[in-house]
Design an enzyme around this catalytic site. Structure first.
Site, mmCIF file in Angstrom:
data_model
loop_
_atom_site.group_PDB
_atom_site.id
_atom_site.type_symbol
_atom_site.label_atom_id
_atom_site.label_comp_id
_atom_site.label_asym_id
_atom_site.label_seq_id
_atom_site.Cartn_x
_atom_site.Cartn_y
_atom_site.Cartn_z
ATOM 1 N N ASP A 1 80.761 100.687 109.184
ATOM 2 C CA ASP A 1 81.904 101.597 109.088
ATOM 3 C C ASP A 1 81.654 102.702 110.106
ATOM 4 O O ASP A 1 80.677 103.452 109.985
ATOM 5 C CB ASP A 1 81.985 102.167 107.672
ATOM 6 C CG ASP A 1 83.175 103.088 107.465
ATOM 7 O OD1 ASP A 1 83.687 103.654 108.456
ATOM 8 O OD2 ASP A 1 83.590 103.268 106.305
ATOM 9 N N SER B 1 95.472 104.385 123.081
ATOM 10 C CA SER B 1 96.849 103.955 122.879
ATOM 11 C C SER B 1 97.733 104.797 123.774
ATOM 12 O O SER B 1 97.356 105.909 124.162
ATOM 13 C CB SER B 1 97.248 104.159 121.413
ATOM 14 O OG SER B 1 98.643 104.021 121.237
ATOM 15 N N TYR C 1 98.633 109.739 113.928
ATOM 16 C CA TYR C 1 98.015 108.788 114.859
ATOM 17 C C TYR C 1 97.838 109.422 116.233
ATOM 18 O O TYR C 1 96.766 109.316 116.851
ATOM 19 C CB TYR C 1 98.884 107.538 114.950
ATOM 20 C CG TYR C 1 98.278 106.416 115.759
ATOM 21 C CD1 TYR C 1 97.152 105.735 115.306
ATOM 22 C CD2 TYR C 1 98.852 106.014 116.962
ATOM 23 C CE1 TYR C 1 96.601 104.695 116.039
ATOM 24 C CE2 TYR C 1 98.318 104.968 117.697
ATOM 25 C CZ TYR C 1 97.187 104.314 117.233
ATOM 26 O OH TYR C 1 96.648 103.285 117.962
ATOM 27 N N ALA D 1 97.569 112.591 116.980
ATOM 28 C CA ALA D 1 96.535 113.619 116.930
ATOM 29 C C ALA D 1 95.147 113.010 117.060
ATOM 30 O O ALA D 1 94.294 113.495 117.810
ATOM 31 C CB ALA D 1 96.646 114.416 115.627
ATOM 32 N N SER D 2 94.913 111.904 116.343
ATOM 33 C CA SER D 2 93.590 111.279 116.376
ATOM 34 C C SER D 2 93.324 110.600 117.717
ATOM 35 O O SER D 2 92.199 110.638 118.234
ATOM 36 C CB SER D 2 93.453 110.265 115.240
ATOM 37 O OG SER D 2 94.366 109.189 115.389
ATOM 38 N N LYS D 3 94.350 109.981 118.299
ATOM 39 C CA LYS D 3 94.162 109.277 119.563
ATOM 40 C C LYS D 3 94.086 110.246 120.749
ATOM 41 O O LYS D 3 93.358 109.995 121.712
ATOM 42 C CB LYS D 3 95.283 108.253 119.767
ATOM 43 C CG LYS D 3 95.098 106.992 118.934
ATOM 44 C CD LYS D 3 93.828 106.259 119.326
ATOM 45 C CE LYS D 3 93.677 104.924 118.642
ATOM 46 N NZ LYS D 3 92.453 104.200 119.070
#
Length: 278
Positions: A64, A147, A160, A162-164
């Site tokens: 993980d 992405s 999504y 924000a994280s990418k």
């Protein structure tokens, strides 16, 4: 198919499905040695078995990427099995579809950040010493599968994006630091790819969405996506923006951002209507 390049040791996260699994299979056909990581051990073992049937040496490591000890153990297993690491592919990721108004579980921001960004940081952290080269020599390679949503805002995907964006920012900055160690950093920006990630993504309640949230008409086949990534890795490219449409969209946004935003809003409305009709 034998590669014109020497056999390398690849560590691939998120390798039990989608882009990661297809990438592993294509690299296996080229004779590379593979260390495959994911949380779903059964599916991961199945992918490793397919790679072995292609004649590649491949091991599966349940990991993980949000757990530091798992990432440390992943790198240790790679070194134990093959003695070195040449390419780290940070592919593990989770998607989410919800407008800001629809979000009820705000922990999803942190959950996505931990997988999509911190997972890349964790694996890179432990692989870093083994990717460095002596002065003047070529070192290893770090690959981040980001992405287009990590380059431009997409409505309905604030979590999504924000994280990418965070993952992209980390890798862009790291690239400059990595150069003195001979390490290449390659960032990949796929658009819509025909994998299950969107249907297995989260919704505003933090649950599996069950709907795409995006128009997947004309989605890129996963094998085509993986082939582009393999070529970008072999050429040690800085970045890969997939599809002419994606490259044109990023270029156009520099000159007509409001118009591009309006197109995105209309696309979101169309997909919301489609999902409601399902």
């Amino acid at each position: 198919m034998p590669s014109r390049y020497r056999s390398k040791v690849y560590v691939i996260t998120g390798a039990s499905d989608g882009i990661g699994a297809e990438l592993a299979l294509q690299l296996a056909e080229r004779g590379h040695r593979l260390v495959l990581a994911a949380r779903d051990e059964a599916r991961l073992q199945a992918v490793a078995g397919q790679c072995q049937r292609h004649g590649a040496m491949a091991i599966a490591v349940r990991a993980d990427v949000t757990v530091e000890d798992d990432c440390r153990r992943l790198i240790d297993r790679a070194l134990e099995a093959f003695g070195r690491i040449d390419v780290l592919v940070n592919n593990a990721g989770v998607s989410m579809h919800a407008t800001f108004d629809e979000i009820g579980d705000w922990s999803t921001y942190e959950r996505l950040w931990r997988v999509n960004c911190l997972g890349t940081v964790n694996c890179t952290r432990f692989a870093w010493p083994y990717l460095k080269a002596a002065p003047g020599k070529r070192g290893g390679q770090i690959v981040g599968v980001s992405s287009l949503a990590g380059r431009t805002g997409v409505p309905g995907r604030t979590t999504y994006c924000a994280s990418k964006f965070a993952q992209t920012g980390f890798l862009e900055a790291l690239r400059i630091e990595a150069a003195e160690h001979g390490i290449t950093v390659t960032v990949v920006y796929p658009g819509v790819v025909a994998t299950g990630i969107r249907r297995h993504g989260l919704d505003g309640k933090g649950e599996t969405a069950g709907v795409s949230g995006l128009d997947e008409t004309g989605a890129m086949p996963v094998d085509q996506c993986a082939r582009q990534i393999v070529r970008a890795i072999e050429d040690r490219r800085r970045e890969l923006v997939m599809t002419a449409k994606g490259r044109f969209g990023l270029w156009l946004k520099r000159f007509a951002p409001g118009w591009v935003d309006n197109l995105a809003r209309r696309a979101l409305a169309k997909n919301q209507a489609k999902d409601e009709a399902q």
